[in-house]
Enzyme design. Structure first.
Site, short mmCIF file in Angstrom:
data_model
loop_
_atom_site.label_atom_id
_atom_site.label_comp_id
_atom_site.label_asym_id
_atom_site.label_seq_id
_atom_site.Cartn_x
_atom_site.Cartn_y
_atom_site.Cartn_z
CE1 TYR A 205 11.18 2.82 -2.94
CE2 TYR A 205 9.59 4.59 -3.26
CZ TYR A 205 10.44 3.62 -3.78
OH TYR A 205 10.53 3.46 -5.14
CB CYS A 206 4.61 4.29 0.80
SG CYS A 206 4.41 4.79 2.53
CB THR A 207 3.09 8.84 -0.83
OG1 THR A 207 2.73 7.96 -1.88
CG2 THR A 207 3.04 10.28 -1.29
CB ILE B 116 8.66 10.08 -1.54
CG1 ILE B 116 8.78 8.60 -1.92
CG2 ILE B 116 9.33 10.95 -2.59
CD1 ILE B 116 7.80 8.16 -2.98
#
Ligand code: ZN
Ligand code: ZN
Length: 355
Positions: A198-200, A227
């Site tokens: 996952y990332c932003t 996120i």
């Protein structure tokens, strides 16, 4: 024709206050083949400037990546405009969790070689062969599976203030560094584990998942919309939130709070605290975590040396800086040996020992 931003940040902030209108902060990206980025760039600037859009948008032959704000009452016009562009029709817009009218103060639309500086040579692998996208609910299920390795694809200063429960948070300064470290450390698990990342906002995982598949990982998954979209779905569907702390964002808000957990510490005294600041000494500008007490005692500086410099008259500070040049920004993000409480992030080896 005005093709570039003309107002200063201060002038813009005043205009926003005068207008007294609520603004929306949002982000989006799309990989697509864009023949002439410069034409698209000018078109977007001209249209969005009229809609009072502010933000940072990158256009490249590989696609578009935008983070911006606009008056809430112009949202429909903006959306209609996106829908009028073939590859932006029905694109997912990540609406920020915490809103701030001054998240952006200029409209900058730039043509770049890439929409994310990922340091990868895309010719060497198939960027369209991506991992499987997981919505929030499925993501929650996958990350509880003992066959899953959950990896945070962001940099150390981002994951330090907030990350998913049980995530590996590589201690890296750049996306490119994290790819090599993850591949090396997980090389024995390319087939037997689920690699979930996952990332932003999801964009870094678009490339990372394709890269890891190219490197032989068999079960590659990515959190859809990152996120930001996860948080929205958790609220909307009343799911359990498994993200702890704050989500670091790249505008003037710096972070948005996702859970009440404070998982970081003031880098100077070690007390629980999770808000970044920049050292007040302009020549230093280090990004670090500083609690209100230390902020007062240290006059918003990262060290006594910076404090002494910051107290000098501005002209003397400028003299001191002459000929020193700007050091690399990367090393200005919470990497300084004089900060005693900078957290050691979990590396992958620890992860397997704890399991
Ligand atoms: Zn402190
Ligand atoms: Zn400093």
């Amino acid at each position: 024709m005005q093709l570039y931003n003309k107002l200063s940040a201060k002038e813009r902030a005043e205009l926003i206050d005068q207008a007294g209108k609520k603004r929306l902060t949002l982000s989006f990206y799309q990989y697509a083949n864009i023949g002439n980025p410069q034409i698209l760039r000018d078109h977007l600037f001209l249209t969005w400037d009229k809609l009072e859009v502010l933000g940072r948008i990158y256009v490249a032959t590989e696609g578009i990546n935008g983070q911006l704000s606009l008056p809430a009452d112009r949202f429909n016009e903006f959306k209609n405009h996106l829908d009028s562009i073939d590859f932006l029709k029905d694109i997912r817009l990540n609406i920020a969790v915490e809103q701030d009218n001054k998240s952006f103060l200029k409209l900058k639309v730039k043509v770049r070689n890439k929409i994310v500086a990922d340091g990868l040579n895309d010719d060497t692998f198939d960027v369209t062969n991506k991992g499987i996208h997981l919505a929030a609910e499925d993501f929650n299920t996958y990350i509880e599976d003992e066959n899953t390795i959950l990896v945070d694809m962001r940099n150390h200063y981002e994951s330090e203030i907030g990350h998913f429960k049980n995530a590996i948070t590589p201690d890296v300064d750049t996306f490119r560094d994290s790819l090599d470290i993850i591949e090396a450390d997980l090389k024995d698990h390319k087939e037997d584990k689920n690699l979930v990342m996952y990332c932003t906002g999801g964009i870094r995982c678009e490339k990372a998942s394709a890269y890891f598949k190219h490197k032989g990982f068999k079960n590659v998954f990515q959190l859809e919309g990152g996120i930001i979209e996860y948080t929205r779905q958790v609220k909307e569907q009343n799911l359990e939130n498994k993200f702890l702390g704050q989500n670091f964002v790249f505008d003037d808000r710096r972070a948005e709070r996702i859970s009440d957990d404070v998982i970081a510490n003031c880098h100077q005294c070690g007390e629980p605290f999770d808000v970044h600041t920049n050292c007040a000494n302009e020549a230093c500008h280090l990004l670090f975590i500083q609690c209100p007490k230390c902020k007062e005692a240290m006059e918003n500086c990262c060290s006594t040396t910076c404090m002494e410099i910051n107290r000098l008259p501005f002209e003397e500070q400028k003299e001191l800086r002459k000929g020193q040049g700007n050091s690399n920004d990367i090393f200005k993000k919470g990497r300084a040996n004089h900060l005693p409480h900078k957290k050691d992030l979990r590396n992958i080896f620890d992860h397997f020992q704890k399991k």
